[in-house]
Design a protein around this motif. Structure first.
Motif, PDB file in Angstrom:
ATOM      1  N   CYS A 224       0.839  -1.204   0.000  1.00  0.00           N
ATOM      2  CA  CYS A 224       0.000   0.000   0.000  1.00  0.00           C
ATOM      3  C   CYS A 224       0.875   1.256   0.000  1.00  0.00           C
ATOM      4  O   CYS A 224       1.854   1.330   0.740  1.00  0.00           O
ATOM      5  CB  CYS A 224      -0.916  -0.019   1.231  1.00  0.00           C
ATOM      6  SG  CYS A 224      -1.894   1.493   1.410  1.00  0.00           S
ATOM      7  N   TYR A 226       0.184   4.237   1.076  1.00  0.00           N
ATOM      8  CA  TYR A 226      -0.216   5.309   1.996  1.00  0.00           C
ATOM      9  C   TYR A 226       0.579   5.252   3.307  1.00  0.00           C
ATOM     10  O   TYR A 226       1.741   5.556   3.316  1.00  0.00           O
ATOM     11  CB  TYR A 226      -1.734   5.278   2.199  1.00  0.00           C
ATOM     12  CG  TYR A 226      -2.483   5.693   0.934  1.00  0.00           C
ATOM     13  CD1 TYR A 226      -2.376   6.987   0.443  1.00  0.00           C
ATOM     14  CD2 TYR A 226      -3.253   4.794   0.225  1.00  0.00           C
ATOM     15  CE1 TYR A 226      -3.040   7.372  -0.715  1.00  0.00           C
ATOM     16  CE2 TYR A 226      -3.927   5.178  -0.926  1.00  0.00           C
ATOM     17  CZ  TYR A 226      -3.819   6.473  -1.392  1.00  0.00           C
ATOM     18  OH  TYR A 226      -4.464   6.864  -2.527  1.00  0.00           O
ATOM     19  N   CYS A 227      -0.036   4.820   4.393  1.00  0.00           N
ATOM     20  CA  CYS A 227       0.633   5.047   5.690  1.00  0.00           C
ATOM     21  C   CYS A 227       1.746   4.041   5.957  1.00  0.00           C
ATOM     22  O   CYS A 227       1.952   3.080   5.219  1.00  0.00           O
ATOM     23  CB  CYS A 227      -0.398   5.061   6.808  1.00  0.00           C
ATOM     24  SG  CYS A 227      -0.827   3.439   7.454  1.00  0.00           S
ATOM     25  N   VAL A 229       2.021   1.664   7.960  1.00  0.00           N
ATOM     26  CA  VAL A 229       1.722   0.284   8.337  1.00  0.00           C
ATOM     27  C   VAL A 229       2.278  -0.673   7.272  1.00  0.00           C
ATOM     28  O   VAL A 229       2.844  -1.714   7.586  1.00  0.00           O
ATOM     29  CB  VAL A 229       0.200   0.065   8.526  1.00  0.00           C
ATOM     30  CG1 VAL A 229      -0.094  -1.391   8.875  1.00  0.00           C
ATOM     31  CG2 VAL A 229      -0.338   0.981   9.621  1.00  0.00           C
ATOM     32  N   GLY A 230       2.128  -0.283   6.013  1.00  0.00           N
ATOM     33  CA  GLY A 230       2.700  -1.105   4.942  1.00  0.00           C
ATOM     34  C   GLY A 230       1.901  -2.360   4.659  1.00  0.00           C
ATOM     35  O   GLY A 230       2.449  -3.463   4.553  1.00  0.00           O
ATOM     36  N   CYS A 231       0.579  -2.204   4.509  1.00  0.00           N
ATOM     37  CA  CYS A 231      -0.266  -3.374   4.247  1.00  0.00           C
ATOM     38  C   CYS A 231       0.038  -3.951   2.874  1.00  0.00           C
ATOM     39  O   CYS A 231       0.300  -3.222   1.919  1.00  0.00           O
ATOM     40  CB  CYS A 231      -1.738  -2.974   4.312  1.00  0.00           C
ATOM     41  SG  CYS A 231      -2.240  -2.439   5.956  1.00  0.00           S
ATOM     42  N   LEU A 258      -7.613  -4.239   5.718  1.00  0.00           N
ATOM     43  CA  LEU A 258      -7.168  -2.992   5.086  1.00  0.00           C
ATOM     44  C   LEU A 258      -8.005  -1.849   5.640  1.00  0.00           C
ATOM     45  O   LEU A 258      -9.038  -2.076   6.279  1.00  0.00           O
ATOM     46  CB  LEU A 258      -7.379  -3.051   3.569  1.00  0.00           C
ATOM     47  CG  LEU A 258      -6.521  -4.017   2.756  1.00  0.00           C
ATOM     48  CD1 LEU A 258      -6.987  -4.018   1.300  1.00  0.00           C
ATOM     49  CD2 LEU A 258      -5.053  -3.646   2.829  1.00  0.00           C
ATOM     50  N   CYS A 259      -7.594  -0.648   5.352  1.00  0.00           N
ATOM     51  CA  CYS A 259      -8.453   0.506   5.645  1.00  0.00           C
ATOM     52  C   CYS A 259      -8.976   1.052   4.317  1.00  0.00           C
ATOM     53  O   CYS A 259      -8.650   0.560   3.239  1.00  0.00           O
ATOM     54  CB  CYS A 259      -7.698   1.575   6.429  1.00  0.00           C
ATOM     55  SG  CYS A 259      -6.647   2.623   5.419  1.00  0.00           S
ATOM     56  N   LYS A 261      -8.291   3.644   2.564  1.00  0.00           N
ATOM     57  CA  LYS A 261      -7.350   4.151   1.547  1.00  0.00           C
ATOM     58  C   LYS A 261      -6.692   2.991   0.797  1.00  0.00           C
ATOM     59  O   LYS A 261      -6.568   3.018  -0.416  1.00  0.00           O
ATOM     60  CB  LYS A 261      -6.279   5.040   2.206  1.00  0.00           C
ATOM     61  CG  LYS A 261      -6.842   6.321   2.796  1.00  0.00           C
ATOM     62  CD  LYS A 261      -5.760   7.309   3.173  1.00  0.00           C
ATOM     63  CE  LYS A 261      -4.975   6.916   4.389  1.00  0.00           C
ATOM     64  NZ  LYS A 261      -5.723   6.943   5.659  1.00  0.00           N
ATOM     65  N   GLY A 262      -6.267   1.992   1.535  1.00  0.00           N
ATOM     66  CA  GLY A 262      -5.604   0.853   0.891  1.00  0.00           C
ATOM     67  C   GLY A 262      -6.538   0.079  -0.009  1.00  0.00           C
ATOM     68  O   GLY A 262      -6.131  -0.455  -1.038  1.00  0.00           O
ATOM     69  N   PRO A 388      -4.823   3.055  10.533  1.00  0.00           N
ATOM     70  CA  PRO A 388      -6.053   2.340  10.892  1.00  0.00           C
ATOM     71  C   PRO A 388      -5.878   0.861  11.217  1.00  0.00           C
ATOM     72  O   PRO A 388      -6.528   0.343  12.132  1.00  0.00           O
ATOM     73  CB  PRO A 388      -6.930   2.516   9.645  1.00  0.00           C
ATOM     74  CG  PRO A 388      -6.373   3.704   8.942  1.00  0.00           C
ATOM     75  CD  PRO A 388      -4.911   3.735   9.233  1.00  0.00           C
ATOM     76  N   VAL A 389      -5.020   0.184  10.474  1.00  0.00           N
ATOM     77  CA  VAL A 389      -4.902  -1.260  10.723  1.00  0.00           C
ATOM     78  C   VAL A 389      -4.236  -1.521  12.085  1.00  0.00           C
ATOM     79  O   VAL A 389      -4.558  -2.506  12.771  1.00  0.00           O
ATOM     80  CB  VAL A 389      -4.164  -1.942   9.548  1.00  0.00           C
ATOM     81  CG1 VAL A 389      -3.704  -3.334   9.901  1.00  0.00           C
ATOM     82  CG2 VAL A 389      -5.119  -2.017   8.336  1.00  0.00           C
TER      83      VAL A 389
END
Ligand code: SF4
Ligand code: SF4
Ligand code: SF4
Length: 890
Positions: A224, A226-227, A229-231, A258-259, A261-262, A388-389
């Motif tokens: 991902c 975005y943030c 967390v790196g999903c 996921l959140c 965004k992801g 979020p995650v």
């Protein structure tokens, strides 16, 4: 746990103790029909479809029956099938019958089960009720809820509660009228739904389903963008278009979640506003140019500004390989260490602080350890919106019985789950944390064996606690003494305790002190070097950790190797075959100051948007206008790019290979899903082409894995990393050798400091640089929206914009009453540096005297008014506290 032996339909199988019969069967490829069971959720047993015969005696639901040694299970007896048939027919008589024309045809679990069991269609026809004609809720931009299709399995209700922790859904009404409803029966868009889509992907029928998502022709696993967390996700692709994303259920990081965004925030990739050709500004207007034209001009101009006249900004959005090349270019080609990136604006104190205490400026532990913590102390992190995650994991820890302490000036969503909420005044974190430590010491709750064996500097630190008696701390922070005491006792008692923080701790003129206070607290209680413990800075952007690791910082080469140490300089000179400067460069805010002073004349800006992200951002605009030569390399024509002389179109993360390093130090693969749009190119490639035009050898990489080989050869903590080894789950640094499995938690035996001991640092309380007064009576603090990312260049290009279309000034009802404001009134927010406008949103979540805004919206550029006063060590500006006044727009 020992395995249990049983037989299912005569087949001998083994299953771990604690498994249900249904889990054991499914894992052994024995299908038992089920509708309300989902492997991520607690079993509910409501659909009655997974009935089996146990030991020839009783019939029971298999999802709630634990396996036992010697158990005999039959899944296909006449009585079992009769019960199942009744259950499925009862579902069908309430369900639309036009399967063939349903968009979920062949994907529907109800259809699959009906086919498996074989229903009596005549019988169903006789019993069929009038079809429901309930309104479809299509308010959400990404998915809809069609109650006519719902089979009331409850999976969505349990998902929203058990996984996401939002509790937005429940059953409403009774019997035939039963439906799933949002909290207060609002349309999904207006409800407390976070649009994460977790319920949608688990719904077994088409009741909750995505809007307009065709099946992908192929899927590409990546990370991902975005943030931090790196999903791990799979991008769905048709032709040269990314059409969707789904979770990688095998990922150790996001573990099937996921959140918003992801899952949904990929529309920017093929957006028509993408930059597709180089642009050169002529007579104040951008004109399209060829790559040769643009790169020749850049190489020629940069050649005239080598040395300290040049600076570069790299980007935490770009890959490790991109960042490595930009810093190598700055040092080896331009001959200066004036390289920095946006970590300066978010987590620089995590590096300067944690390096002093522990010897390493990164998250000590892993995301996967969060649910097992017995206490989580979340200070200065609005985790549900920014990570979020990880917030799902925090809530899971609470559900497992762990304690949660939240410290935040605003009453954030996590407070709903917290045992203790410390609502301290903005900028008073050191006082709060030192007050807690004073209690721990006074009440003899510290870990003296750990301190004795593993730490140094305890005596002077202990002395500095003298100033933090509870009455004084209460006065500074506004938090009642008994609550501070309760938090201190809880954190010191319920171990292991995991301290999480984000920019509420770092974005202050005393950000380094704040970080030191968190590490003092962890050392004092022995909460370091163990699973589910430690001090854990949650990195904001996808690759902040990696950009720092790659040496996109003015004082260190990759792997935090100091530019001023002769032996290290020599190592890089030998590798890069050039002379290097041992003079540390200047930092982000200082670079713009140096431009205004005429010292820096050329700037290379890769993938960042400081016109919106930098505190007191007017000085960025002034500096951009003063530069002799300004190059911006990005995927969109950002607010910053408008000021450039040359704009170079970069490929997005979906169009290139490489790696990101997430907040837990895990290096993960980024994989090319489509070709770069238009003429855009990967950032590393563009920078290499400039270097080659400037006559420098060592930039002839043909792909990013070759760059990674150079990185690992020069960076001990990445020494064991190769693309092949990252294929499955990534690796957490330090990973020094090819046989190392990486390091889930740091400092297990020794701290990374010289001598191996953790260091206590004495601290004093320092107020924020700008406090409210008669002219500017309110404190402005900044925050993030769940639906946007950074300066929103990517997230304002699609459905996410519908979910949060504009800035809001969050204000306490009492402040609004005094200022005679009502919800939605347009206000001016003024500081000593400027004015911005946005509607006011009145909310109890803001304490009296504090207003908050995000920095996502170009129409309301919050950072025009924030304070650029710097932390003297980390050189981060104080975006979390400044004095403002609010006036209604007449
Ligand atoms: S999308 Fe997420 S937050 Fe919204 S109802 Fe579904 S699970 Fe809950
Ligand atoms: S909406 Fe889907 S998941 Fe939710 S109860 Fe209905 S069928 Fe089950
Ligand atoms: S939590 Fe972060 S990394 Fe995971 S899907 Fe959301 S934005 Fe992406």
């Amino acid at each position: 746990m020992a395995d249990v032996h049983l037989t299912i339909d005569g087949v001998e199988i083994r299953a771990p103790e604690g498994y249900s019969v249904l889990e054991a069967a499914l894992e052994n490829d024995i299908y038992i029909p089920h509708l309300c069971y989902h492997p991520d959720l607690k079993p509910s047993g409501v659909c009655r479809l997974c009935m089996v015969e146990i030991n020839g005696r009783k019939i029971d639901v298999s999802c709630k029956t634990p396996v036992q040694n010697g158990m005999t299970v039959r899944t296909d007896t006449p009585e079992v099938n009769r019960i199942r048939r009744v259950a499925i027919e009862l579902l069908f008589i309430n369900h639309p019958s036009d399967c063939l024309s349903c968009s979920w045809n062949n994907r529907c679990e109800l259809q699959k089960i009906a086919n498996f069991i074989g229903i009596d269609r005549d019988h169903v026809g006789l019993l069929r009720k009038d079809e429901k004609d309930l309104p479809v809720d299509d308010s959400n931009p990404f998915f809809l809820y069609d109650p006519n299709m719902c089979v009331l399995c409850g999976i969505c209700v349990r998902t929203c509660d058990e996984i996401v922790g939002v509790g937005n859904l429940d059953f409403a009404f009774r019997g035939f009228d039963s439906v799933v409803s949002t909290f207060r029966n609002q349309p999904m868009l207006e409800s407390r739904c976070t649009s994460c889509g977790e319920c949608v992907v688990r719904c077994p029928v088409s009741a909750l389903r995505p809007k307009d998502v065709p099946a992908p022709a192929r899927e590409v696993k990546t990370t991902c963008p975005y943030c931090g967390v790196g999903c791990s996700i799979y991008l769905g692709v048709r032709g040269e278009k990314v059409i969707g994303a789904r979770v990688d259920r095998d990922s150790i990081v996001n573990r099937g979640r996921l959140c918003v965004k992801g899952r949904f925030g990929h529309e920017f990739i093929n957006h028509p506003d993408r930059l597709t050709t180089p642009l050169i500004k002529r007579n104040g207007k951008f004109e399209e140019a060829s790559w040769d034209e643009a790169l020749d001009l850049v190489a020629e101009k940069f050649s005239k500004h080598r040395g300290e006249e040049f600076a570069a900004f790299s980007s935490a959005k770009c890959t490790n390989e991109d960042n490595y090349i930009v810093q190598k270019f700055t040092r080896a080609v331009m001959g200066t260490n004036n390289i920095d990136h946006c970590a300066r604006l978010c987590h620089a104190p995590s590096v300067t602080g944690l390096v002093q205490s522990f010897g390493s400026g990164a998250m000590t532990n892993s995301i996967g350890e969060v649910p097992d913590a017995n206490c989580i102390f979340a200070i200065g992190t609005n985790t549900t919106t920014a990570h979020p995650v990880i917030a799902y994991d925090i809530k899971e820890s609470v559900r497992r019985g762990g304690k949660l302490i939240v410290a935040n000036p605003r009453e954030i969503d996590l407070c709903e789950y917290a045992d203790i909420f410390l609502q301290h005044a903005p900028g008073t974190d050191v006082a709060l944390l030192m007050g807690m430590m004073r209690v721990i010491l006074d009440e003899n709750l510290h870990d003296s064996a750990f301190i004795e064996k593993r730490c140094e500097g305890f005596d002077s630190f202990k002395e500095s606690l003298g100033a933090f008696d509870l009455p004084s701390v209460e006065k500074i922070t506004g938090v009642p003494s008994d609550l501070i005491r309760e938090a201190a006792v809880t954190y010191a008692t319920f171990k292991p305790g995991m301290l999480l923080y984000a920019m509420g701790i770092t974005q202050h003129t005393h950000g380094t002190d704040n970080v030191l206070a968190t590490s003092n607290l962890a050392l004092l209680t022995g909460n370091v070097g163990k699973p589910s413990s430690g001090v854990n800075p949650l990195r904001g952007q996808n690759n902040v950790q990696g950009a720092c690791d790659m040496g996109a910082l003015p004082n260190v080469y990759p792997g935090y190797q100091n530019v001023a140490v002769p032996a290290i300089k020599k190592k890089f000179e030998d590798a890069w075959t050039c002379a290097l400067s041992d003079r540390p460069g200047i930092t982000h805010v200082e670079i713009f100051d140096a431009v205004l002073e005429g010292k820096i004349k050329a700037l290379y800006q890769v993938g960042e948007n400081p016109v919106l992200s930098e505190a007191n951002s007017q000085h960025v605009i002034d500096a951009a206008e003063k530069l002799d030569f300004f190059v911006v390399q990005d995927i969109f024509l950002t607010e910053t790019a408008q000021y450039a002389d040359v704009v170079l179109p970069a490929a997005s993360y979906a169009e290139k290979n490489g790696t990101f390093t997430n907040t837990e130090r895990r290096v993960q693969r980024v994989r090319k899903a489509i070709n770069p749009v238009g003429q855009s190119k990967p950032d590393w490639k563009i920078t290499c082409e400039i270097a080659q035009r400037m006559g420098k050898l060592g930039f002839d990489f043909t792909n990013p894995s070759e760059i990674m080989s150079e990185i690992t050869a020069l960076t001990p903590s990445y020494g064991g990393i190769t693309y092949e080894r990252l294929e499955k789950q990534g690796l957490q640094w330090p990973c020094t050798a090819k046989d190392s499995e990486g390091t889930p938690y740091l400092h297990a035996e020794f701290f990374a400091r010289p001598g191996g001991k953790g260091k206590f640092l004495p601290l004093t309380y320092k107020p924020s640089a700008e406090l409210p007064d008669d002219t500017y009576p309110l404190v402005l603090t900044t925050e993030r929206s769940l639906f946007h990312f950074h300066t929103a260049t990517m997230t304002r290009k699609g459905g996410l914009e519908t979910l949060r279309p504009h800035e809001d000034v969050l204000m306490n009802p009492e402040d609004a009453r005094i200022l005679k404001l009502k919800d939605g009134d347009m206000v001016k927010v003024k500081s000593r540096r400027g004015t911005v406008q946005a509607p006011v949103k009145i909310t109890e979540s803001s304490p009296q005297g504090v207003v908050s805004m995000t920095f996502h919206f170009a129409e309301s550029p919050t950072n025009r008014i924030t304070n650029s006063a710097l932390d003297p060590v980390a050189k981060i500006p104080e975006t979390k506290v400044c004095a403002v006044k609010v006036e209604k727009v007449q």
